[in-house]
Each structure stands twice: as C-alpha cells, then as structure tokens.
Motif scaffolding. Structure first.
Motif, PDB file in Angstrom:
ATOM      1  N   TYR A 197       0.846  -1.197   0.000  1.00 54.54           N
ATOM      2  CA  TYR A 197       0.000   0.000   0.000  1.00 54.54           C
ATOM      3  C   TYR A 197       0.881   1.246   0.000  1.00 54.54           C
ATOM      4  O   TYR A 197       1.933   1.284   0.658  1.00 54.54           O
ATOM      5  CB  TYR A 197      -0.920   0.020   1.224  1.00 54.54           C
ATOM      6  CG  TYR A 197      -2.037  -0.993   1.156  1.00 54.54           C
ATOM      7  CD1 TYR A 197      -3.254  -0.667   0.552  1.00 54.54           C
ATOM      8  CD2 TYR A 197      -1.873  -2.267   1.692  1.00 54.54           C
ATOM      9  CE1 TYR A 197      -4.276  -1.594   0.481  1.00 54.54           C
ATOM     10  CE2 TYR A 197      -2.893  -3.208   1.617  1.00 54.54           C
ATOM     11  CZ  TYR A 197      -4.099  -2.863   1.006  1.00 54.54           C
ATOM     12  OH  TYR A 197      -5.103  -3.789   0.928  1.00 54.54           O
ATOM     13  N   THR A 198       0.423   2.272  -0.723  1.00 54.73           N
ATOM     14  CA  THR A 198       1.125   3.548  -0.704  1.00 54.73           C
ATOM     15  C   THR A 198       0.642   4.366   0.497  1.00 54.73           C
ATOM     16  O   THR A 198      -0.296   3.984   1.200  1.00 54.73           O
ATOM     17  CB  THR A 198       0.835   4.345  -1.990  1.00 54.73           C
ATOM     18  OG1 THR A 198      -0.561   4.664  -2.018  1.00 54.73           O
ATOM     19  CG2 THR A 198       1.193   3.538  -3.226  1.00 54.73           C
ATOM     20  N   LYS A 199       1.267   5.526   0.697  1.00 54.98           N
ATOM     21  CA  LYS A 199       0.871   6.401   1.810  1.00 54.98           C
ATOM     22  C   LYS A 199      -0.561   6.901   1.644  1.00 54.98           C
ATOM     23  O   LYS A 199      -1.238   7.209   2.621  1.00 54.98           O
ATOM     24  CB  LYS A 199       1.829   7.596   1.893  1.00 54.98           C
ATOM     25  CG  LYS A 199       3.233   7.200   2.343  1.00 54.98           C
ATOM     26  CD  LYS A 199       4.152   8.414   2.370  1.00 54.98           C
ATOM     27  CE  LYS A 199       5.562   8.009   2.802  1.00 54.98           C
ATOM     28  NZ  LYS A 199       6.494   9.163   2.792  1.00 54.98           N
TER      29      LYS A 199
END
Length: 675
Positions: free
Chosen positions: A73-75
């Motif tokens: 997952y990205t930020k």
C-alpha cells in the motif's frame, strides 16, 4: 490444420460460444473478418534498452529475470504491485495498480519482456503498468519487442486476446485467396493480399502498415464499385416500352411561361435529362445542386416533358412539408397548361385511383392501396432520406410490368465527388453550382458570447426596420435529451428565452415531435408572415422555403458539421434581399473555431462537403444508416486515387472477361453477381 477465409471463427483455438458472441459485437464471424479487424494504432516497442539508461516518458522494452514481487500500500492507501527485475548487471522496478492477481504470473528467475512507458515513482524512474510476455525458446514475442498493434476492443475482448488469436491463426496453413495477377499488382503498385495482412498485423516498419492498408483499401473500394456495376446492369436490362417523343416546341411553351431566366446549370441539367428521357434505356440520374440552385424548376421541366407525351409523373418527398411545398409550386407552374397536380400523403385516405398528371406524395404512396399508374417519370427529392428498399419500390410505380419509369433523384446535400463517383456509380450525375440571378451571398458571422446581447438588438432592429423574418436553430428539442451536454441549447428552452428577449415580436416553435397538423399550421403561419422568429430544431434544414426570411441564428454551431451548417444557412438568401447567418458558439476549442471560420469564408456546398469529409468522415456528415452510404472499415472516402484506380480496373476487366476470369470467380464466391 488448413483454414479458409470463409471458415467460421470458431475454428480458431479457444474461441467457444461465449467468445463468438463477444466477437460478433465487433462484426467478427469468420477467419477473414478477424484478419480485416485492423489495428487503429501501434505501440513502438521495437527497441530493447538497458535498465541503466532509462529516461522519463519514453516507450521501451526491457528484458529481465524476476527477483521479487509483492503487493503493498502507498501512503495514500492505494494498493500497488511492485516487481523487481534483474537486467544484466542492473535492477529496475515495475509498478502496477490494483492487479493483485499478478502474483500468480511472476515466478522467481523466470525471464520476461516488459514493454511500456517510464515514469517517476517516488524518486526512481520505473516502468508503469507495462505489457509483459514470458520468454520461451523458439517462440517470437507477440505483445512486446515489436510494433504492437492496438485493436478496437469490446467488453471481454482485449487487444492482447486478439493478438494471440491472430498469432494462432498464422500458426496454421491459411488459404489467402488472391484474385489479382502479378502483372496487375505490379502495374497498380499493390502488394498481394497475404502480404497485406502480414504487414498490417506484424509490421516491421510503419511503411509496412501503409502498404498493407493500401491493398486492402483497394479491395474494399473495388467491391463497392462491382456492386454498383451490378445495380447498373440490372437497371439497364429493364428497358421501358416507351422512349418519350418530346417536342422542342412544346418545351419552349413551358420555358416561356417561367417568370425568370434559367441559369446555365439549370439549362445544362434539363438538356441532359431530356436526352435521357428520349432514350430507349430508362434514365437513372442524380441531380445534385447546391442549396438554392433551383432544382425544383429542373424537376418541373422533366414532369412537363412527361405530361406533353401523355404520361403521368410522380414526385416523391421525404416530409409532408416538402411535399406540400412541391404541390403548391408545381400547381402554379402547370396551371396555364391544364395539367392536374394532386397531393397524396398518409392523410389522403385509401384512394384506389389517382386522377392527375403529376402526383406529389410522401412515402405513403408506397404503402397505400392504389392502382398502378401510367408513370413515365419518378422524381425523388432528397433521395438520401429514402432507404435503398424504398427507392427500389418507388421505381415500380407503373402499370407496365416489363419496364421501369425514368427516375430522377435530387439532393441538396452536396456529396463529395469521391463518394458520388463510388457509391452513386450506377447513376449519371448532373451538377448544379451557379445560383439564380440577383441572389446575394449570405453574410456569415461568428458571434462570441460577449456579443450575444448586441446581436439580439441588431436582429430586433433588422426585423422591424425591413419587415423580414428569422430562424433560430437549436440542436435538441428539450433539456432531457442533453444529459451531460449541458452547453447544448434546446429548442423548447430557447423558445421561452426568445419570447422574453423579443417580447414585442411574434415567436413560433417547430420540432419533429409536433403532430403533422400542428407542424403544418406553424409553417403556414410562417409563410403568411404571422411569425417573426421561428425557433426550431434542424427540421428546417430541408423543405421550408421562406423568401422573406433573411436571418438565421444557429445555436451551439460547433455541434454541427460544415455540410449541415451550409444546409441550414441555405434556409435564408432565397430572394434578392441581403441575408445573414449568425453562428453562436460557446466553445473555446481551436478546432471548433477553425471549422466555423471555414464556413464563414466558403459558400460552395461542394467544397465544404469535401472539407467536412476530411475533417469528420462520412458517418458524421450524412448519418450512414439514414443515407444508405456504406461505412468504410479500411479505405477512406478521401482516397481519390484508390477510388479512380478501382473504377478504371473494373472497366478493364469488363472489356476482357476471359483475361480476368479469376476476378469474376473470386467475386462470384463472395455472392456478388456479374452482368
């Protein structure tokens, strides 16, 4: 396994009932169909690069071994897939979004080609959502490391799937039927069909695509020309048992009764028609005239020729308004000669006989129970608005079983010469370009939004000062039709708005959903001068001739094509008074502005139709299904050289059928008969 072009697509591997249904949506039913489903563009992935020399935004192919794959997952909480691949001594990253199933595709140490565009991901340049393909010994790449074709798609059928099926097809022995001899290919600078398909689906250079398309475009145009030749042959075989003995002194009486001087184009067209009607073969002529060029008087002269020889004429119009207009015009012209003109529409009741010399009617004439007529001439106005089947039925309106009447078809929609040469190849064509004497060029203005108020003031003053009338044309009838196109004006809304802007003028509303009686009432009021401004949809494009109307406003003008705008502009300028066309557009686009400038500067419908063809294509100009003009899949109507080449070749093979026996056999197998 040997495959033939006519084989059903189900003969290809993995094409079961589900995929057959999906392919049908793309018009693919046979092996030939999938080969003729051509790419609409190509991705250039020919050049393999090292991961050490990647730049942002370039299209590349990289070869590498899988090291690691993970979902993360990205930020911003987006799920991505991150693949690390080893390329020689370097490593690089590949990123996809929301494709977790890829974890089942990439196994450690397996080698792949990756083709796509580079972009920044964090502080690194990576490949973003590329195409990929596992490298297998002895198998060439299909989706990478080449000019990769991108095909028109549908739900459940991707370009990748199509590329695989076409590759499977070429893995078999395919019978590519060739009907041209080597000397003909060389002379016409064409390549063989087999090479054409190969160059389109597996090009090495972009020039290959051009060569392949040129050959297949020739095939497509040639087929249309042959079909026209077939229709022409069928028509010629139906010889009438009357060739009209038209007397010059009788025709002179008619010409002397006309209260104006005929133009050179009108005289030339009338002479061509009279020559045809004196022939033993049935006339099949297209009269193509620009807006306001005076086609009706040419049709009237043709009807008079039939009348003077003791026969009836039928004049067919696509709308009640146009039929009524022809009825009144012809009635006035023929009154001095005692010729009876009648009108027959869907409101005429079930008549068994029509006792008239000239019968004006709508398509209702085809479906009412009427006795066959003693008709020597059928005139079809705005012929593109009648379907092919209707046109065939119209030609049967005669009591002579072994013949057909002379047929004159007319259109005010200028047809580009390339289309006229090909689709109307079975017709003789008369062109009318000059205007009746005294007509002034219509002044065309492009009105920006900030000048709208000033334009309304000018319109009001012009109507009151010169006692003239105006049209305001909108693309749609009501707001509910607009959906997301909120900038498009609707006729009903504009009608309410115009009533408020011009409270001291009489405003009318006309659109296609009005009942016939209501529509005729509006048009009658307009003709009597009881309406100052008529707000309308484009139904005014054809069939409303109001000499006192000198102003036409076209709302959201950028929504119309050049050919249609020219048709609308032709609703004014039908008298010696100066007329004006105001084009209102809120579009800021350069392309839309350029198109309107072209209309402002050009007044020839023929030139504008050619420009519209290049800019928009025939589908948008004419409405393919409505006009019966075939939609080209490969060729373009602007391919003038290919069209001329195909027509010339057809003439050659008909002059020496033995030499070109192979061509006839090929088209006979395609169920196109020859005459």
């Amino acid at each position: 396994m040997k495959l033939y072009m006519s084989d059903p697509i189900s003969r290809l591997p993995l094409v079961g009932p589900v995929y057959q249904k999906r392919l049908k949506r793309l018009g693919i039913r046979t092996v030939e169909d999938i080969l003729l489903h051509l790419p609409h563009r190509y991705e250039d992935y020919r050049h393999e690069k090292s991961a050490s020399y990647l730049k942002e935004g370039e299209s590349v192919t990289i070869r590498g071994k899988v090291e690691t794959f993970r979902n993360q997952y990205t930020k911003s909480n987006k799920k991505i897939q991150l693949l690390v691949v080893k390329n020689k001594k370097s490593r690089f990253k590949i990123v996809w979004f929301n494709q977790p199933f890829l974890s089942r595709t990439f196994k450690k140490d397996e080698e792949f080609y990756f083709s796509g565009k580079t972009g920044w991901f964090g502080r690194e340049i990576v490949l973003m959502s590329p195409d990929y393909e596992k490298i297998e010994k002895g198998k060439p790449p299909i989706h990478t490391l080449r000019l990769v074709p991108i095909y028109p798609e549908t739900r459940g059928i991707s370009s990748k799937w199509l590329r695989r099926r076409i590759f499977d097809l070429y893995s078999n022995e395919v019978e590519f039927t060739e009907y041209l001899e080597g000397e003909d290919l060389s002379r016409m600078k064409l390549i063989a069909r087999e090479s054409a398909f190969k160059k389109i689906h597996y090009p090495k250079e972009f020039d290959d695509v051009y060569e392949g398309r040129k050959r297949l475009a020739f095939d497509e145009i040639l087929t249309l020309v042959f079909e026209n030749r077939q229709r022409e042959g069928e028509w010629i075989r139906k010889k009438p048992n009357f060739s009209l003995s038209i007397k010059d002194d009788e025709m002179k009486k008619f010409f002397d009764s006309i209260p104006f001087k005929l133009t050179a184009s009108q005289i030339k067209s009338i002479n061509e028609i009279l020559k045809d009607m004196r022939s033993e073969l049935p006339m099949n002529r297209l009269l193509q005239g620009d807006v306001g060029s005076g086609k009706t008087i040419v049709a009237a002269a043709s009807c008079f020729a039939s009348f003077s020889c003791g026969y009836q004429s039928v004049v067919m119009a696509p709308t009640l308004a146009l039929a009524q207009q022809h009825y009144e015009t012809l009635g006035n012209l023929f009154k001095p000669f005692g010729a009876k003109v009648s009108i027959f529409t869907s409101f005429s009741g079930k008549k068994k006989d029509i006792d008239a010399d000239i019968i004006v009617g709508t398509h209702a004439l085809l479906y009412k129970s009427i006795s066959q007529l003693n008709v020597a001439l059928v005139v079809i106005d705005e012929q593109h608005r009648f379907g092919v089947k209707q046109r065939a039925e119209i030609s049967e309106i005669t009591k002579h079983e072994d013949c057909v009447p002379h047929v004159l078809t007319m259109t005010a929609t200028p047809i580009p010469r390339s289309i006229a040469l090909t689709f109307y190849g079975d017709l003789d064509v008369s062109f009318m370009k000059d205007m009746p004497m005294g007509r002034k060029k219509i002044k065309t203005w492009i009105v920006p939004e900030e000048k709208r108020t000033a334009a309304y003031e000018w319109i009001s003053n012009e109507i009151k000062r010169n006692k003239v009338q105006a049209f305001v044309v909108c693309p749609l009838i009501e707001e509910s039709e607009i959906t997301s196109m909120s900038e498009v004006k609707s006729a009903k809304n504009e009608y309410e708005k115009i009533k408020k802007i011009f409270p001291d003028l009489r405003i009318g509303l006309l659109h296609g959903r009005l009942k016939s009686g209501e529509r005729e009432d509006v048009i009658d009021k307009l003709r009597r001068g009881e309406i100052d401004i008529l707000v309308s949809t484009p139904v005014v494009e054809v069939g409303i001739d109001i000499p006192n109307a000198t102003i036409i406003v076209v709302e959201t003008a950028d929504r119309f094509g050049l050919a249609q705008l020219h048709q609308l502009r032709g609703r004014v300028g039908r008298s010696v008074k100066q007329s004006y066309c105001l084009l209102f557009s809120e579009s800021k686009g350069e392309r839309a502005r350029k198109r309107l400038e072209i209309l402002r500067e050009n007044h020839s419908g023929f030139e504008l139709s050619e420009m519209d063809l290049r800019m928009r294509g025939p589908g948008e100009i004419f409405g393919i299904k409505q006009h019966g003009i075939p939609e080209l899949k490969i060729a373009s109507w602007s391919d003038i050289d290919i069209i001329k080449q195909a027509k010339k070749f057809v003439q050659e093979i008909y002059s020496d059928k033995n030499k070109y026996k192979r061509v006839f056999e090929y088209y006979d197998n395609k169920k196109i008969a020859f005459n």
